[in-house]
Design a protein around this motif. Structure first.
Motif, PDB file in Angstrom:
ATOM      1  N   MET A   1       0.850  -1.163   0.000  1.00  0.00           N
ATOM      2  CA  MET A   1       0.000   0.000   0.000  1.00  0.00           C
ATOM      3  C   MET A   1       0.901   1.234   0.000  1.00  0.00           C
ATOM      4  O   MET A   1       1.799   1.344   0.825  1.00  0.00           O
ATOM      5  CB  MET A   1      -0.901  -0.002   1.238  1.00  0.00           C
ATOM      6  N   VAL A   2       0.661   2.121  -0.967  1.00  0.00           N
ATOM      7  CA  VAL A   2       1.417   3.362  -1.075  1.00  0.00           C
ATOM      8  C   VAL A   2       0.417   4.510  -1.141  1.00  0.00           C
ATOM      9  O   VAL A   2      -0.466   4.516  -1.988  1.00  0.00           O
ATOM     10  CB  VAL A   2       2.328   3.372  -2.324  1.00  0.00           C
ATOM     11  N   ASN A   3       0.566   5.453  -0.234  1.00  0.00           N
ATOM     12  CA  ASN A   3      -0.337   6.605  -0.164  1.00  0.00           C
ATOM     13  C   ASN A   3      -1.809   6.189  -0.129  1.00  0.00           C
ATOM     14  O   ASN A   3      -2.662   6.775  -0.775  1.00  0.00           O
ATOM     15  CB  ASN A   3      -0.091   7.569  -1.330  1.00  0.00           C
ATOM     16  N   GLY A   4      -2.095   5.131   0.617  1.00  0.00           N
ATOM     17  CA  GLY A   4      -3.469   4.682   0.786  1.00  0.00           C
ATOM     18  C   GLY A   4      -4.031   3.845  -0.348  1.00  0.00           C
ATOM     19  O   GLY A   4      -5.190   3.475  -0.319  1.00  0.00           O
ATOM     20  N   ARG A   5      -3.223   3.551  -1.353  1.00  0.00           N
ATOM     21  CA  ARG A   5      -3.683   2.749  -2.489  1.00  0.00           C
ATOM     22  C   ARG A   5      -2.874   1.459  -2.575  1.00  0.00           C
ATOM     23  O   ARG A   5      -1.661   1.469  -2.411  1.00  0.00           O
ATOM     24  CB  ARG A   5      -3.505   3.520  -3.793  1.00  0.00           C
ATOM     25  N   ASP A   6      -3.572   0.370  -2.859  1.00  0.00           N
ATOM     26  CA  ASP A   6      -2.862  -0.891  -3.078  1.00  0.00           C
ATOM     27  C   ASP A   6      -2.098  -0.820  -4.391  1.00  0.00           C
ATOM     28  O   ASP A   6      -2.615  -0.344  -5.401  1.00  0.00           O
ATOM     29  CB  ASP A   6      -3.841  -2.068  -3.128  1.00  0.00           C
ATOM     30  N   VAL A   7      -0.847  -1.249  -4.363  1.00  0.00           N
ATOM     31  CA  VAL A   7       0.015  -1.220  -5.543  1.00  0.00           C
ATOM     32  C   VAL A   7       0.566  -2.625  -5.764  1.00  0.00           C
ATOM     33  O   VAL A   7       1.105  -3.232  -4.846  1.00  0.00           O
ATOM     34  CB  VAL A   7       1.183  -0.223  -5.350  1.00  0.00           C
ATOM     35  N   LEU A   8       0.409  -3.131  -6.975  1.00  0.00           N
ATOM     36  CA  LEU A   8       0.981  -4.431  -7.323  1.00  0.00           C
ATOM     37  C   LEU A   8       2.350  -4.210  -7.943  1.00  0.00           C
ATOM     38  O   LEU A   8       2.506  -3.381  -8.833  1.00  0.00           O
ATOM     39  CB  LEU A   8       0.081  -5.167  -8.312  1.00  0.00           C
ATOM     40  N   VAL A   9       3.331  -4.951  -7.478  1.00  0.00           N
ATOM     41  CA  VAL A   9       4.694  -4.828  -7.990  1.00  0.00           C
ATOM     42  C   VAL A   9       5.080  -6.154  -8.624  1.00  0.00           C
ATOM     43  O   VAL A   9       5.298  -7.141  -7.925  1.00  0.00           O
ATOM     44  CB  VAL A   9       5.686  -4.465  -6.864  1.00  0.00           C
ATOM     45  N   PRO A  10       5.151  -6.208  -9.945  1.00  0.00           N
ATOM     46  CA  PRO A  10       5.542  -7.460 -10.598  1.00  0.00           C
ATOM     47  C   PRO A  10       7.006  -7.781 -10.333  1.00  0.00           C
ATOM     48  O   PRO A  10       7.840  -6.879 -10.244  1.00  0.00           O
ATOM     49  CB  PRO A  10       5.298  -7.197 -12.081  1.00  0.00           C
ATOM     50  N   MET A  11       7.294  -9.047 -10.180  1.00  0.00           N
ATOM     51  CA  MET A  11       8.673  -9.484  -9.936  1.00  0.00           C
ATOM     52  C   MET A  11       9.048 -10.521 -10.989  1.00  0.00           C
ATOM     53  O   MET A  11       8.296 -11.454 -11.233  1.00  0.00           O
ATOM     54  CB  MET A  11       8.805 -10.077  -8.533  1.00  0.00           C
ATOM     55  N   ALA A  12      10.199 -10.346 -11.586  1.00  0.00           N
ATOM     56  CA  ALA A  12      10.700 -11.302 -12.578  1.00  0.00           C
ATOM     57  C   ALA A  12      11.823 -12.103 -11.934  1.00  0.00           C
ATOM     58  O   ALA A  12      12.997 -11.892 -12.193  1.00  0.00           O
ATOM     59  CB  ALA A  12      11.183 -10.582 -13.820  1.00  0.00           C
ATOM     60  N   ILE A  13      11.437 -13.004 -11.052  1.00  0.00           N
ATOM     61  CA  ILE A  13      12.418 -13.812 -10.327  1.00  0.00           C
ATOM     62  C   ILE A  13      11.769 -15.164 -10.010  1.00  0.00           C
ATOM     63  O   ILE A  13      10.563 -15.248  -9.826  1.00  0.00           O
ATOM     64  CB  ILE A  13      12.883 -13.087  -9.041  1.00  0.00           C
ATOM     65  N   GLU A  14      12.569 -16.168  -9.971  1.00  0.00           N
ATOM     66  CA  GLU A  14      12.035 -17.504  -9.721  1.00  0.00           C
ATOM     67  C   GLU A  14      12.472 -18.067  -8.373  1.00  0.00           C
ATOM     68  O   GLU A  14      12.039 -19.145  -7.995  1.00  0.00           O
ATOM     69  CB  GLU A  14      12.478 -18.448 -10.834  1.00  0.00           C
ATOM     70  N   GLU A  15      13.321 -17.355  -7.667  1.00  0.00           N
ATOM     71  CA  GLU A  15      13.820 -17.858  -6.381  1.00  0.00           C
ATOM     72  C   GLU A  15      12.717 -17.777  -5.331  1.00  0.00           C
ATOM     73  O   GLU A  15      12.315 -16.683  -4.923  1.00  0.00           O
ATOM     74  CB  GLU A  15      15.035 -17.035  -5.946  1.00  0.00           C
ATOM     75  N   PRO A  16      12.186 -18.902  -4.891  1.00  0.00           N
ATOM     76  CA  PRO A  16      11.057 -18.905  -3.957  1.00  0.00           C
ATOM     77  C   PRO A  16      11.330 -18.168  -2.649  1.00  0.00           C
ATOM     78  O   PRO A  16      10.443 -17.514  -2.113  1.00  0.00           O
ATOM     79  CB  PRO A  16      10.798 -20.386  -3.691  1.00  0.00           C
ATOM     80  N   SER A  17      12.548 -18.258  -2.133  1.00  0.00           N
ATOM     81  CA  SER A  17      12.828 -17.612  -0.856  1.00  0.00           C
ATOM     82  C   SER A  17      12.794 -16.090  -0.978  1.00  0.00           C
ATOM     83  O   SER A  17      12.376 -15.395  -0.048  1.00  0.00           O
ATOM     84  CB  SER A  17      14.181 -18.061  -0.303  1.00  0.00           C
ATOM     85  N   VAL A  18      13.199 -15.537  -2.125  1.00  0.00           N
ATOM     86  CA  VAL A  18      13.161 -14.086  -2.335  1.00  0.00           C
ATOM     87  C   VAL A  18      11.714 -13.623  -2.446  1.00  0.00           C
ATOM     88  O   VAL A  18      11.318 -12.616  -1.851  1.00  0.00           O
ATOM     89  CB  VAL A  18      13.968 -13.686  -3.595  1.00  0.00           C
ATOM     90  N   VAL A  19      10.900 -14.363  -3.191  1.00  0.00           N
ATOM     91  CA  VAL A  19       9.491 -14.020  -3.336  1.00  0.00           C
ATOM     92  C   VAL A  19       8.789 -14.111  -1.979  1.00  0.00           C
ATOM     93  O   VAL A  19       8.007 -13.232  -1.609  1.00  0.00           O
ATOM     94  CB  VAL A  19       8.800 -14.938  -4.372  1.00  0.00           C
ATOM     95  N   ALA A  20       9.079 -15.149  -1.224  1.00  0.00           N
ATOM     96  CA  ALA A  20       8.466 -15.320   0.097  1.00  0.00           C
ATOM     97  C   ALA A  20       8.887 -14.193   1.040  1.00  0.00           C
ATOM     98  O   ALA A  20       8.061 -13.654   1.783  1.00  0.00           O
ATOM     99  CB  ALA A  20       8.848 -16.673   0.682  1.00  0.00           C
ATOM    100  N   GLY A  21      10.156 -13.817   1.016  1.00  0.00           N
ATOM    101  CA  GLY A  21      10.642 -12.741   1.877  1.00  0.00           C
ATOM    102  C   GLY A  21      10.008 -11.404   1.521  1.00  0.00           C
ATOM    103  O   GLY A  21       9.593 -10.644   2.398  1.00  0.00           O
ATOM    104  N   ALA A  22       9.913 -11.110   0.226  1.00  0.00           N
ATOM    105  CA  ALA A  22       9.300  -9.858  -0.217  1.00  0.00           C
ATOM    106  C   ALA A  22       7.822  -9.834   0.141  1.00  0.00           C
ATOM    107  O   ALA A  22       7.284  -8.806   0.562  1.00  0.00           O
ATOM    108  CB  ALA A  22       9.496  -9.679  -1.721  1.00  0.00           C
ATOM    109  N   SER A  23       7.155 -10.954  -0.019  1.00  0.00           N
ATOM    110  CA  SER A  23       5.733 -11.047   0.318  1.00  0.00           C
ATOM    111  C   SER A  23       5.511 -10.832   1.807  1.00  0.00           C
ATOM    112  O   SER A  23       4.583 -10.123   2.216  1.00  0.00           O
ATOM    113  CB  SER A  23       5.189 -12.406  -0.105  1.00  0.00           C
ATOM    114  N   PHE A  24       6.361 -11.431   2.625  1.00  0.00           N
ATOM    115  CA  PHE A  24       6.243 -11.272   4.079  1.00  0.00           C
ATOM    116  C   PHE A  24       6.466  -9.824   4.497  1.00  0.00           C
ATOM    117  O   PHE A  24       5.709  -9.272   5.296  1.00  0.00           O
ATOM    118  CB  PHE A  24       7.234 -12.201   4.795  1.00  0.00           C
ATOM    119  N   MET A  25       7.483  -9.186   3.932  1.00  0.00           N
ATOM    120  CA  MET A  25       7.758  -7.789   4.286  1.00  0.00           C
ATOM    121  C   MET A  25       6.632  -6.874   3.800  1.00  0.00           C
ATOM    122  O   MET A  25       6.276  -5.905   4.472  1.00  0.00           O
ATOM    123  CB  MET A  25       9.099  -7.340   3.709  1.00  0.00           C
TER     124      MET A  25
END
Length: 64
Positions: A1-25
């Motif tokens: 959420m940025v400035n009160g709006r949900d923002v989707l950020v596409p990621m071009a990566i296949e490493e599951p641990s990086v995706v999981a870490g970014a999702s958790f944060m």
């Protein structure tokens, strides 16, 4: 959420641990209210290099 709006950020990566870490944060940030972003007025600065000019005071722009 940025400035009160949900923002989707596409990621071009296949490493599951990086995706999981970014999702958790992202989940933690959203729970805390998200992010607030600000900006300043646009500022444009340009620079040109003029070479091979014999007399710079008499130089003119040639429109091609």
């Amino acid at each position: 959420m940025v400035n009160g709006r949900d923002v989707l950020v596409p990621m071009a990566i296949e490493e599951p641990s990086v995706v999981a870490g970014a999702s958790f944060m992202a989940k933690l940030a959203r729970a805390g209210g998200g992010f607030i972003a600000t900006t300043t007025e646009p500022l444009m600065i340009g620079q040109m290099q003029v070479i091979n000019v014999v007399n710079l005071d008499e130089a003119q722009i040639e429109i091609i």
